[in-house]
Write an enzyme that holds these catalytic residues in place. Structure first.
Site, short mmCIF file in Angstrom:
data_model
loop_
_atom_site.label_atom_id
_atom_site.label_comp_id
_atom_site.label_asym_id
_atom_site.label_seq_id
_atom_site.Cartn_x
_atom_site.Cartn_y
_atom_site.Cartn_z
CG MET A 30 -1.90 -1.19 1.17
SD MET A 30 -3.41 -0.94 2.10
CE MET A 30 -2.77 -0.70 3.73
CG HIS A 34 8.39 0.40 6.21
ND1 HIS A 34 8.66 -0.96 6.20
CD2 HIS A 34 7.04 0.50 6.37
CE1 HIS A 34 7.54 -1.63 6.38
NE2 HIS A 34 6.54 -0.77 6.47
CG HIS A 37 6.94 -1.64 2.15
ND1 HIS A 37 6.81 -0.50 2.90
CD2 HIS A 37 5.73 -2.26 2.19
CE1 HIS A 37 5.57 -0.41 3.37
NE2 HIS A 37 4.89 -1.47 2.96
CE LYS A 150 3.81 -4.74 11.71
NZ LYS A 150 2.96 -4.00 10.81
CG ASP A 151 0.81 -7.33 7.73
OD1 ASP A 151 0.03 -6.68 8.44
OD2 ASP A 151 1.78 -6.80 7.15
CG MET A 185 10.91 -0.99 10.15
SD MET A 185 11.95 -0.49 8.80
CE MET A 185 13.46 -0.20 9.70
CB SER A 187 2.87 2.56 6.35
OG SER A 187 3.50 1.70 5.43
P1 AMP Z 1 1.57 -2.92 3.44
O1 AMP Z 1 2.09 -1.85 2.54
O2 AMP Z 1 1.51 -2.52 4.88
O3 AMP Z 1 0.30 -3.54 2.92
O4 AMP Z 1 2.65 -4.09 3.41
C1 AMP Z 1 3.07 -4.67 2.20
C2 AMP Z 1 3.87 -5.91 2.51
O5 AMP Z 1 5.01 -5.56 3.30
C3 AMP Z 1 3.10 -6.95 3.31
O6 AMP Z 1 3.38 -8.24 2.81
C4 AMP Z 1 3.62 -6.76 4.70
O7 AMP Z 1 3.54 -7.92 5.51
C5 AMP Z 1 5.07 -6.41 4.42
N1 AMP Z 1 5.67 -5.72 5.57
C6 AMP Z 1 5.14 -4.65 6.23
N2 AMP Z 1 5.94 -4.33 7.27
C7 AMP Z 1 6.97 -5.21 7.26
C8 AMP Z 1 8.13 -5.39 8.08
N3 AMP Z 1 8.38 -4.62 9.13
N4 AMP Z 1 8.98 -6.40 7.78
C9 AMP Z 1 8.73 -7.21 6.72
N5 AMP Z 1 7.67 -7.08 5.90
C10 AMP Z 1 6.80 -6.10 6.17
#
Ligand code: AMP
Length: 287
Positions: A30, A34, A37, A150-151, A185, A187
């Site tokens: 999304m 950081h 990602h 993380k998720d 980490m 967002s």
């Molecule tokens: P998001 O943009 O929050 O939807 O995350 C996109 C992808 O990045 C998802 O697969 C998350 O699990 C992964 N992600 C988010 N934060 C972290 C983190 N701290 N370490 C590793 N992967 C992450």
């Protein structure tokens, strides 16, 4: 790096790449990148000929009282970071194209893994995630998809969707990237005012303490939970949403820590909802 905004263009790009037998690695996000990602992008880069990263703040996975409007967005910065990480395509479709007026199909995993933890609190969240990912997988046609631990619940649910629907992709789940003080980490960390940001490190602190007592021989889930609870309760700004000890594959609660156990927590730090988790294994007191 090329930026693609149209679904049609993305489809024809990936169709061509697959025809040329190029291996496509895909990182759905999304945006508001950081190191978490970026670690997924680098992993994809190592193992693929082409890396596609999607940036789409998916309204379908936010409930009306959540932070869709204020979710951090910054395509300029994201473009620069993705380019530096060696990404081939940044796919940033518009909401109107992803969900046109007549859009009416939902993909929902109904297994146990999609019920507890975050699913119990964020009603409709995961069907928003699986629906957008089903679309993105069809558009980008990846060989391998990179998700973050993380998720953790999201990763389990997406794996289940892929198995149940015979989606021809491999899911790779990569380790959590943390700040220096241990905070995972996210967002959403950007929402934290300084005092809350300092307190937020206690999330991982509590999980590490749990690992310590498990390594010392404690395997009763209630004991581990109450240990975590005590630590989290010390932080003035924390409101605990859940502390769960579950099987890492099925996400069913366990009474005792076993060989593949996940400890997952969700806490409101002030107004900001943060999640974290660690995997643990029973040692039965043996080092
Ligand atoms: P998001 O943009 O929050 O939807 O995350 C996109 C992808 O990045 C998802 O697969 C998350 O699990 C992964 N992600 C988010 N934060 C972290 C983190 N701290 N370490 C590793 N992967 C992450």
């Amino acid at each position: 790096m090329k930026i693609i905004r149209s679904i049609r263009e993305m489809e024809s790009y990936s169709r061509r790449a697959r025809r040329k037998k190029q291996k496509i690695g895909f990182v759905p996000t999304m945006g508001a990148f950081h190191e978490g990602h970026l670690s997924l992008m680098r992993a994809a880069k190592k193992e693929s000929d082409i890396v596609i990263v999607s940036v789409f703040v998916n309204q379908l996975q936010f409930s009306p009282n959540e932070d869709f409007d204020k979710y951090p967005r910054g395509i300029k910065r994201d473009t620069k970071l993705a380019e530096e990480a060696g990404v081939s395509i940044l796919f940033a479709p518009g909401a109107d194209e992803m969900y046109p007026e007549n859009f009416s199909t939902i993909v929902e995993v109904e297994a146990r893994c999609a019920r507890g933890l975050c699913a119990g609190r964020r009603v409709g969240h995961f069907k928003g995630v699986t629906t957008v990912l089903a679309k993105l997988f069809n558009i980008c046609r990846p060989n391998t998809v990179y998700l973050g631990q993380k998720d953790a619940q999201q990763a389990v649910i997406v794996k289940k969707m892929v198995r149940d629907l015979n989606v021809p992709v491999t899911i790779r789940v990569m380790r959590i990237v943390r700040e220096k003080d241990g905070l995972a980490m996210s967002s959403r960390n950007a929402y934290l005012p300084p005092e809350e940001r300092i307190q937020a490190a206690a999330l991982y602190g509590a999980l590490k303490e749990a690992r310590k007592i498990i390594d010392a021989g404690e395997n009763r889930a209630v004991r581990v939970k109450s240990n975590i609870e005590q630590i989290l309760k010390k932080e003035e700004k924390f409101k605990i949403e859940y502390i769960e000890i579950v099987n890492g594959e099925t996400l069913e609660s366990v009474e005792r820590v076993e060989s593949n156990t996940l400890i997952a927590i969700a806490v409101f730090v002030g107004e900001t909802r943060l999640i974290d988790n660690i995997s643990v294994s029973a040692t039965n007191g043996k080092p």
